[in-house]
Each structure stands twice: as structure tokens, then as C-alpha cells.
Write an enzyme that holds these catalytic residues in place. Structure first.
Site, PDB file in Angstrom:
ATOM      1  N   GLY A 250      29.489 -32.127  15.781  1.00  0.00           N
ATOM      2  CA  GLY A 250      29.420 -33.567  15.531  1.00  0.00           C
ATOM      3  C   GLY A 250      28.042 -34.151  15.354  1.00  0.00           C
ATOM      4  N   PRO A 287      28.454 -26.544  16.069  1.00  0.00           N
ATOM      5  CG  PRO A 287      26.225 -25.861  15.850  1.00  0.00           C
ATOM      6  CD  PRO A 287      27.468 -25.647  16.681  1.00  0.00           C
ATOM      7  N   GLY A 288      28.524 -27.752  12.715  1.00  0.00           N
ATOM      8  CA  GLY A 288      28.750 -27.360  11.324  1.00  0.00           C
ATOM      9  C   GLY A 288      27.670 -28.013  10.489  1.00  0.00           C
ATOM     10  NE  ARG A 289      28.276 -34.255   9.282  1.00  0.00           N
ATOM     11  CZ  ARG A 289      29.191 -34.727   8.415  1.00  0.00           C
ATOM     12  NH1 ARG A 289      28.855 -34.965   7.178  1.00  0.00           N
ATOM     13  NH2 ARG A 289      30.422 -34.997   8.817  1.00  0.00           N
ATOM     14  NE  ARG A 325      30.198 -35.739   3.813  1.00  0.00           N
ATOM     15  CZ  ARG A 325      29.472 -36.771   4.144  1.00  0.00           C
ATOM     16  NH1 ARG A 325      28.501 -37.188   3.353  1.00  0.00           N
ATOM     17  NH2 ARG A 325      29.677 -37.395   5.278  1.00  0.00           N
ATOM     18  CE1 TYR A 329      36.129 -38.239   4.938  1.00  0.00           C
ATOM     19  CE2 TYR A 329      34.248 -37.070   4.034  1.00  0.00           C
ATOM     20  CZ  TYR A 329      35.508 -37.059   4.594  1.00  0.00           C
ATOM     21  OH  TYR A 329      36.136 -35.865   4.813  1.00  0.00           O
ATOM     22  CB  CYS A 355      40.183 -39.892 -15.786  1.00  0.00           C
ATOM     23  SG  CYS A 355      39.558 -38.988 -17.196  1.00  0.00           S
ATOM     24  CE1 TYR A 384      33.056 -30.146   7.439  1.00  0.00           C
ATOM     25  CE2 TYR A 384      30.991 -31.236   7.995  1.00  0.00           C
ATOM     26  CZ  TYR A 384      32.099 -30.499   8.367  1.00  0.00           C
ATOM     27  OH  TYR A 384      32.241 -30.108   9.684  1.00  0.00           O
TER      28      TYR A 384
HETATM   29  N1  LLP Z   1      34.552 -28.496  15.914  1.00  0.00           N
HETATM   30  C1  LLP Z   1      35.716 -29.054  15.555  1.00  0.00           C
HETATM   31  C2  LLP Z   1      36.907 -28.841  16.388  1.00  0.00           C
HETATM   32  C3  LLP Z   1      35.787 -29.821  14.369  1.00  0.00           C
HETATM   33  O1  LLP Z   1      36.941 -30.394  14.016  1.00  0.00           O
HETATM   34  C4  LLP Z   1      34.611 -29.998  13.586  1.00  0.00           C
HETATM   35  C5  LLP Z   1      34.644 -30.793  12.346  1.00  0.00           C
HETATM   36  C6  LLP Z   1      33.425 -29.378  14.018  1.00  0.00           C
HETATM   37  C7  LLP Z   1      33.427 -28.634  15.187  1.00  0.00           C
HETATM   38  C8  LLP Z   1      32.139 -29.480  13.237  1.00  0.00           C
HETATM   39  O2  LLP Z   1      31.679 -30.790  13.193  1.00  0.00           O
HETATM   40  P1  LLP Z   1      30.226 -31.100  12.561  1.00  0.00           P
HETATM   41  O3  LLP Z   1      29.215 -30.474  13.487  1.00  0.00           O
HETATM   42  O4  LLP Z   1      30.183 -30.500  11.223  1.00  0.00           O
HETATM   43  O5  LLP Z   1      30.152 -32.566  12.562  1.00  0.00           O
HETATM   44  N2  LLP Z   1      34.647 -33.691   5.830  1.00  0.00           N
HETATM   45  C9  LLP Z   1      33.944 -34.586   6.728  1.00  0.00           C
HETATM   46  C10 LLP Z   1      33.662 -33.932   8.076  1.00  0.00           C
HETATM   47  C11 LLP Z   1      34.906 -33.442   8.791  1.00  0.00           C
HETATM   48  C12 LLP Z   1      34.619 -32.763  10.115  1.00  0.00           C
HETATM   49  C13 LLP Z   1      35.842 -32.096  10.672  1.00  0.00           C
HETATM   50  N3  LLP Z   1      35.675 -31.407  11.918  1.00  0.00           N
HETATM   51  C14 LLP Z   1      32.675 -35.072   6.058  1.00  0.00           C
HETATM   52  O6  LLP Z   1      32.390 -34.675   4.924  1.00  0.00           O
HETATM   53  O7  LLP Z   1      31.947 -35.892   6.625  1.00  0.00           O
END
Ligand code: LLP
Length: 433
Positions: A250, A287-289, A325, A329, A355, A384
Site C-alpha cells: 500500500g 509491497p507492489g507499487r 489508470r 481512477y 473510441c 498496474y
Molecule cells: N497485498 C494485497 C493483499 C493487495 O491486495 C495489494 C494490492 C497489495 C498487497 C499491493 O499493494 P501496493 O503495494 O501495490 O499498493 N490497480 C490499482 C491498484 C490495486 C491494488 C490492489 N491490491 C491501481 O492502479 O492503482
């Protein structure tokens, strides 16, 4: 792993919004796109390693495991970078499990999250002997118990707690409030631990929390972690052993220079250390993003400039199918014109060819005057973007390239029209119902 000063400098250069420099991790972007075409996603390996290094450094002294949220960017080359750095995976489907294993991620470092794991997906994960299931409902717990018993296996389980905390992010990516579909409340969790004997094939010894994504303030993390920490103390006082606390992902990143001010890795980890100061078990982070977003750019050429009645439209060869995105969003992405530099500034609506009016990357954005064929860079697309791409309007998936200290490698070919249609069949083979 520390990256060289040169590599670090080249990443900053590429992020030079004046557009004077068009090198990214030492690779000339104009030269690159003459080879691979546009639209094209480019990721800097140095920038990703730098993020991994920063987070590992912030975590030093803690028993911590980083599990990359695969959904942010599931590309094999990216997952291989993670595997090489000892990072695990947070997966949400059997497809992500397959990708993580193929990239060499140790199953002992894989955690499985998500509200809708099917029995079939749970079986795949049990067969792979992953580290832990992050379970989100009573029903899921019972299904997992049954499947583990059938295999005479014992699986590690963390319960995902819904702490009812507002992450103060976009509503569509907020997950930690009681109205959201995620996790169980503390009363339900308490009941699961109390009835542990009903699950002899599960080691119910972990807690999990994830309150949302692109979070730019530490306060929601603090609140959620404090609730989890208090519950952990209560459980331990009742004789339960908590081996792991998974704090989710997050952490937000900067999409808009001079506007977004995300917390640093060390301040984020300090928040975790503080909330869990009296906890001695393992801490898992997902962490992802934060690991990949700022390491990615999307390169696109201007197809044409269209002078409308009210606005000038910069029509790119990238579209909402390559980066959803902004349309999903209303997300902001900084956009830089790489070809033009000293030309006069013009206000554009920057759009794709799909389109739909929603196929708009930015409205009323100032850029140096652009013309057909000019190269444009959309920033902060390492997470993403490609992972959410589609072939809408029958636009094949874009190419993806990894750059690393002056070298580049095509890590996903641009999809051909034939590949795009793969799997489709004419309606000839009719079956009697
Ligand atoms: N853990 C869980 C259980 C999750 O559902 C997620 C993301 C993460 C970790 C990783 O979160 P991050 O560190 O990346 O914030 N498509 C959207 C974001 C969706 C995130 C879904 N879950 C966007 O483009 O903003």
C-alpha cells in the site's frame, strides 16, 4: 545491492521533466524505440534494485520477508529480479503462482491472498507447498482445512483482519473498511482462533492486514497496525502463538512531481517497528507499487495533433488499453515530451486512439508544442500498467523492455495480430447440450 553512481544518475536524468535528456538507466530512448517501436513499456532494473536495497536497509535488524505483490507487475524478467534479491511473492491466483514459480521464486517465500481463492487454486498452492495462506473468511478456512486434510498436509494460515480503517486513498483501491469485501473483523477472527481445534490440518498462527493502495500518509498504517498489534497481544495472552504478522502493501509513490509526497521507506518501516515493538516473530511485507512503479515509463509517439473547437488534442499511439489508470481512477501521470524541448508551451488534452472519451491520459496539460512522430514519455508506469493491459479495440499488447546500466533487453515481444486472436475458434464444432 548498491547500484553505481552512474546508474543512479541515469535514472534521475530520465526523470528530468524538462525533456532535455532522453536516457533511461543509460539507454537512449529514441534509439531504443527505433528498434522496438511504440507503444512500449520500459523498466529500469537499476531503479528496482535501488528500491529493494532501500527497503532491505530500512528493515535491517528485523526478522522480515518482502513478498512482492505480483499483480503490480507479473512480467517474468521483473519477477526474476525479485527472486535474485531473495524476495518472495504475494499472489492472488493460480496464474500468479505459476509465474512466481517459473521465475524461480522460492515457494517457501510465497503467500496467497485474495477473497475468492477457488478450491482448485488452493490445491495448486498446497501442491507447491507455499509458505502461507492469507485467509479472508470462515468459509475459506473450512475449504482449506478439507483440502489440506485430503492431502494429509498441514498448511500455515494467517487471518486477514479488516481493521475498519480509512486508508484515505481512491475509493476503488481502499480495502480496510468494514464495508469492503476484504478480511474478517476482529470478533470473527477471535472465534476462529478459539475454535482452532476444528482445523487440525491448518496452523493458524499468523495475522494479515492490507488497507489499500497508493497511501500517502503514515497515519492509516499506524491505526491499522495498532489494532492488529493489540489483537496479537490479546491472542498471545490467551495462549496462541503468532509466528507471523503480514503488514500488506500500500505504500504510495510520486505520480505528480512537486505534488505527491510519499513517505520514505525508513519512515514507513519505523511505523511498523513502533506498532510491533513488543512482537518478536516474523514480519511479512507485500509491497507492489512502491518497488516498481517509478522504475517504469510508457513510451508513445504522437500520431497527430487535432485542433478541436475548444481544445487541442495530442493523439498518442498508446491508449487506455496500455495504461488504464487515468480512465479507471482519474489517476494523474506526469507526461514528458522527449522530442521537443525549446518550443513554446501549448495546452493539450492527451488522448489515445480508442473510441471512448474516457481514453484520456491528461486534460489541459502544458507541453512543448508537439507534432506527428514526436516521442512522449508517460511516467510512473512500472506498476498496474502493463499488468492491467487489455486488447480492447483489438490493439495488441505493447512490447516491454528491461534496461540496465546502458543495456536493454526485449522482455516481452509486441503481440502480433495472430497472437492476439490465439485461442479463438470459428463456431464449427457444435456439441449437443
Ligand atoms: N497485498 C494485497 C493483499 C493487495 O491486495 C495489494 C494490492 C497489495 C498487497 C499491493 O499493494 P501496493 O503495494 O501495490 O499498493 N490497480 C490499482 C491498484 C490495486 C491494488 C490492489 N491490491 C491501481 O492502479 O492503482
Amino acid at each position: 545491492m548498491l547500484i553505481s553512481q552512474d546508474a543512479a544518475a541515469s535514472i534521475r536524468d530520465a526523470h528530468d521533466v524538462t525533456g532535455r535528456c532522453s536516457r533511461f538507466d543509460g539507454v537512449d530512448l529514441e534509439a531504443l524505440v527505433t528498434r522496438v517501436g511504440t507503444p512500449c513499456h520500459v523498466y529500469s532494473a537499476s531503479a528496482i534494485r535501488e528500491r529493494i536495497h532501500d527497503l532491505h536497509r530500512a528493515l535491517s535488524g528485523l526478522d522480515a520477508q518482502i513478498c512482492f505483490a505480483v499483480k503490480a507487475n507479473p512480467l517474468r524478467a521483473i519477477l526474476e529480479l525479485m527472486a535474485a534479491a531473495g524476495i518472495g511473492a504475494d499472489i492472488v491466483s493460480a496464474g500468479e503462482l505459476r509465474r512466481a514459480l517459473d521465475a524461480g521464486i522460492d515457494p517457501g517465500r510465497i503467500v496467497f491472498s485474495g477473497v475468492g481463492k477457488t478450491a482448485d487454486e488452493m490445491c495448486h498452492a498446497l501442491d507447491a507447498e507455499i509458505a502461507r495462506f492469507n485467509v479472508e473468511s470462515l468459509d475459506e478456512l473450512e475449504t482449506l482445512q478439507r483440502l489440506a486434510a485430503e492431502r494429509t498436509q498441514v498448511a500455515n494460515v494467517a487471518l486477514r483482519i479488516n481493521p475498519d480503517v480509512d486508508a484515505r486513498t481512491h475509493a476503488k483501491i481502499s480495502t480496510g473498511m468494514s464495508e469492503n469485501k476484504f478480511g474478517v473483523n476482529i470478533d470473527v477472527a477471535r472465534g476462529c482462533f478459539a475454535n482452532q481445534r476444528e482445523y487440525p490440518n491448518l496452523r493458524l498462527n499468523g495475522l494479515h492486514v492490507h488497507i489499500g493502495s497508493q497511501i500517502l500518509s503514515l497515519q492509516p498504517f499506524r491505526e491499522a497496525l495498532e489494532r492488529v498489534a493489540a489483537f496479537r497481544r490479546e491472542l498471545e495472552a490467551a495462549g496462541h502463538v503468532i509466528h507471523s504478522i503480514d503488514v500488506g502493501g500500500g505504500l504510495g509513490v510520486c505520480y505528480r512531481e512537486g505534488h505527491d509526497d510519499p513517505p520514505s521507506a525508513s519512515d514507513y518501516v519505523e511505523t511498523i517497528r513502533h506498532a510491533l515493538h513488543d512482537y518478536r516473530g516474523r514480519i511479512v511485507l507485500e509491497p507492489g507499487r512502491w518497488l516498481v512503479a517509478e522504475a517504469g515509463i510508457l513510451l508513445s509517439r504522437v500520431i497527430r495533433v487535432k485542433h478541436g473547437d475548444e481544445r487541442d488534442f495530442l493523439i498518442l499511439d498508446a491508449a487506455m488499453n496500455d495504461l488504464a489508470r487515468p480512465s479507471l481512477y482519474d489517476a494523474w501521470h506526469d507526461i514528458v515530451a522527449l522530442s521537443s524541448n525549446s518550443r513554446a508551451q501549448v495546452e493539450y488534452d492527451i488522448v489515445g486512439p480508442v473510441c471512448e472519451t474516457g481514453d484520456t491520459f491528461a486534460r489541459g496539460r502544458m507541453l512543448p508544442e508537439c507534432g506527428e512522430g514526436d516521442l512522449v514519455m508517460i511516467r510512473t508506469t512500472g506498476a498496474y500498467a502493463a499488468s492491467m493491459a487489455s486488447t480492447y479495440n483489438s490493439r495488441p499488447l505493447a512490447a516491454e523492455v528491461l534496461v540496465d546500466r546502458g543495456r536493454w533487453s526485449l522482455v516481452r515481444r509486441r503481440q502480433s495480430h495472430a497472437e492476439m486472436c490465439l485461442g479463438e475458434l470459428p463456431a464449427l464444432d457444435w456439441q449437443e447440450a
